[in-house]
Design a protein around this motif. Structure first.
Motif, PDB file in Angstrom:
ATOM      1  N   PRO A  14     -19.002   3.437  57.517  1.00 48.68           N
ATOM      2  CA  PRO A  14     -19.696   4.401  59.085  1.00 48.68           C
ATOM      3  C   PRO A  14     -21.111   4.650  59.165  1.00 48.68           C
ATOM      4  CG  PRO A  14     -18.247   5.585  58.201  1.00 48.68           C
ATOM      5  CD  PRO A  14     -18.310   4.876  57.224  1.00 48.68           C
ATOM      6  N   VAL A  16     -23.617   6.911  60.884  1.00 49.03           N
ATOM      7  CA  VAL A  16     -23.381   8.403  61.476  1.00 49.03           C
ATOM      8  C   VAL A  16     -24.451   8.633  61.788  1.00 49.03           C
ATOM      9  CG1 VAL A  16     -22.441  10.172  61.617  1.00 49.03           C
ATOM     10  CG2 VAL A  16     -21.059   8.496  60.483  1.00 49.03           C
ATOM     11  N   THR A  17     -24.704   9.874  62.697  1.00 49.09           N
ATOM     12  CA  THR A  17     -26.246  10.202  63.337  1.00 49.09           C
ATOM     13  C   THR A  17     -25.441  11.659  62.779  1.00 49.09           C
ATOM     14  OG1 THR A  17     -25.058  10.662  65.014  1.00 49.09           O
ATOM     15  CG2 THR A  17     -26.159   8.972  65.357  1.00 49.09           C
ATOM     16  N   VAL A  18     -26.634  12.621  62.609  1.00 44.77           N
ATOM     17  CA  VAL A  18     -26.550  13.712  62.135  1.00 44.77           C
ATOM     18  C   VAL A  18     -25.666  14.762  63.588  1.00 44.77           C
ATOM     19  CG1 VAL A  18     -28.547  14.112  60.397  1.00 44.77           C
ATOM     20  CG2 VAL A  18     -28.900  14.318  62.807  1.00 44.77           C
ATOM     21  N   ARG A  19     -25.559  14.057  64.173  1.00 49.72           N
ATOM     22  CA  ARG A  19     -24.824  14.339  65.877  1.00 49.72           C
ATOM     23  C   ARG A  19     -23.403  14.243  65.606  1.00 49.72           C
ATOM     24  NH1 ARG A  19     -28.137  17.010  68.817  1.00 49.72           N
ATOM     25  NH2 ARG A  19     -26.122  17.398  70.808  1.00 49.72           N
ATOM     26  N   GLY A  20     -22.870  13.489  64.462  1.00 52.34           N
ATOM     27  CA  GLY A  20     -21.852  12.904  63.990  1.00 52.34           C
ATOM     28  C   GLY A  20     -21.448  12.378  64.549  1.00 52.34           C
ATOM     29  N   ASP A  21     -22.006  11.089  65.378  1.00 53.25           N
ATOM     30  CA  ASP A  21     -21.403   9.944  65.966  1.00 53.25           C
ATOM     31  C   ASP A  21     -20.990   8.423  65.314  1.00 53.25           C
ATOM     32  OD1 ASP A  21     -21.036  11.760  68.462  1.00 53.25           O
ATOM     33  OD2 ASP A  21     -23.388  11.147  69.358  1.00 53.25           O
ATOM     34  N   ASP A  22     -20.581   8.348  64.999  1.00 56.01           N
ATOM     35  CA  ASP A  22     -20.608   6.947  64.550  1.00 56.01           C
ATOM     36  C   ASP A  22     -21.059   5.765  65.065  1.00 56.01           C
ATOM     37  OD1 ASP A  22     -17.850   7.087  65.836  1.00 56.01           O
ATOM     38  OD2 ASP A  22     -16.993   6.290  64.558  1.00 56.01           O
ATOM     39  N   ARG A  46     -18.606  -0.702  65.834  1.00 60.79           N
ATOM     40  CA  ARG A  46     -17.523   0.090  64.389  1.00 60.79           C
ATOM     41  C   ARG A  46     -16.172  -1.007  65.685  1.00 60.79           C
ATOM     42  NH1 ARG A  46     -16.465   2.745  60.422  1.00 60.79           N
ATOM     43  NH2 ARG A  46     -15.786   4.592  61.808  1.00 60.79           N
ATOM     44  N   ILE A  71     -26.001   8.137  56.536  1.00 61.67           N
ATOM     45  CA  ILE A  71     -26.518   9.092  57.451  1.00 61.67           C
ATOM     46  C   ILE A  71     -27.587   8.862  58.077  1.00 61.67           C
ATOM     47  CG2 ILE A  71     -26.916  11.450  58.281  1.00 61.67           C
ATOM     48  CD1 ILE A  71     -24.389  10.938  57.571  1.00 61.67           C
TER      49      ILE A  71
END
Lengths: 192, 144
Positions: A14, A16-22, A46, A71
């Motif tokens: 995946p 994934v952004t540093v904010r946790g969104d895939d 996804r 990331i």
């Protein structure tokens, strides 16, 4: 600290952004430059039914390539897929199935995976091959180190004969094998 | 105090001295490392969210609140944070280096102000100062 990983393990990982969104997953690794370094990734959406995305991820937008995810800061690092591929020398998928031949004419086997050394950059440091009997009697996959100037291409893959002396069968010892092999090449001055 | 200890605490209205509900789960703003509300069960009506700002004390045995009238049906940002998918427990924990370090088993918080102190994960304890945020995929923490 560098980490070795197989390209087949990176595919599907995946994004994934540093904010946790895939926001995507890796489809293919795109290689560029003359040293077989990773130039970026093509992406898929996804989810089970998601297809390829029109945008790709250039290496410059990668904050980290970890064991479990790629990331990024946010989706602004994406670029049109064609621009990411344009930087490529050859697509990674092309080497899969290629025969590896030593420069003294021995068939070593067929490429089944590509090994990356990941740090600030990700470089191709070896191939995993399904060996011929010349290399291994028991048919188990082995890892073969590459010179650091070898480009990843879809042509017939020719490696220095000395690579045979540094073959290993797991990633744990492979980093050291790559270094020892490259030291040997430098000493003998045979690196091309 | 841990979330596992605080869960089930009766919530008592001090004006009427009656129980207005029980703590069911904690609503967290991960980027602020803070408990922002409690979701209650067994409330008198549909309003089942208690904002942390309306809590008088989160004591060792009970939570006190002025009255049941302070319970709300969340809207806006609070509604978003109250979504069950944003509960910390069971959340995948990913570092900004791209490594999965486990799942959140429990959370240690300061009952005096609702700040989160530590995450207890299957991969060990994570200091709340490392929290980056919670997204659709994972709870992100700074690589140690």
């Amino acid at each position: 600290m560098t980490v070795l990983m197989r390209v087949t393990e990176v595919s599907g990982r995946p994004v994934v952004t540093v904010r946790g969104d895939d926001v995507a997953q890796v489809r293919d690794v795109v290689y560029g430059g003359g040293n077989g370094e990773v130039a970026g990734f093509t992406l898929a959406g996804r989810g089970l039914l998601a297809g390829p995305l029109k945008h790709g991820l250039p290496w410059g937008g990668v904050r980290a390539l970890g064991r479990d995810a790629v990331i990024i800061d946010d989706e602004s690092v994406f670029q049109p897929r064609d621009e990411v591929i344009a930087r490529a020398q050859a697509k990674g998928g092309d080497v899969f199935g290629s025969q590896v031949l030593t420069d003294d004419g021995v068939e070593l086997g067929e490429v089944v995976d590509v090994v990356l050394d990941v740090d600030e950059y990700a470089d191709v440091v070896g191939y995993e091959i399904d060996p011929t009997e010349a290399l291994s009697k028991d048919n188990k996959r082995v890892l073969i180190p590459l010179p650091d100037t070898l480009a990843v291409s879809g042509e017939r893959l020719i490696v220095p004969a000395a690579a045979v002396d540094f073959v290993t069968d797991d990633l744990a010892g492979f980093g050291a094998a790559v270094e020892a092999f490259r030291d040997r090449l430098r000493e003998s001055g045979s690196q091309t | 105090m841990r979330f596992s200890e605080g869960r089930g605490h009766p919530v008592v209205g001090t004006e009427t001295a009656d129980t207005v509900g029980k703590v069911q789960r904690f609503v967290v703003d991960a980027s602020q490392a803070r408990v922002v509300a409690l979701v209650l069960k067994k409330t008198p009506d549909k309003a089942d969210v208690l904002r942390w700002a309306d809590v008088i004390t989160f004591g060792p045995d009970a939570v006190t609140v002025p009255s049941a009238g302070l319970l709300v049906e969340p809207d806006g940002e609070l509604a978003r944070l109250t979504n069950k998918k944003r509960s910390l427990l069971g959340q995948r924990v990913l570092t900004d280096a791209g490594d999965n370090i486990g799942e959140v088993d429990d959370v240690d918080f300061d009952p005096a102000d609702g700040s989160i102190r530590h995450l207890l994960t299957s991969g060990g304890e994570v200091d709340a100062a490392r929290l980056l945020g919670l997204g659709s995929y994972a709870l992100m923490v700074r690589h140690s």
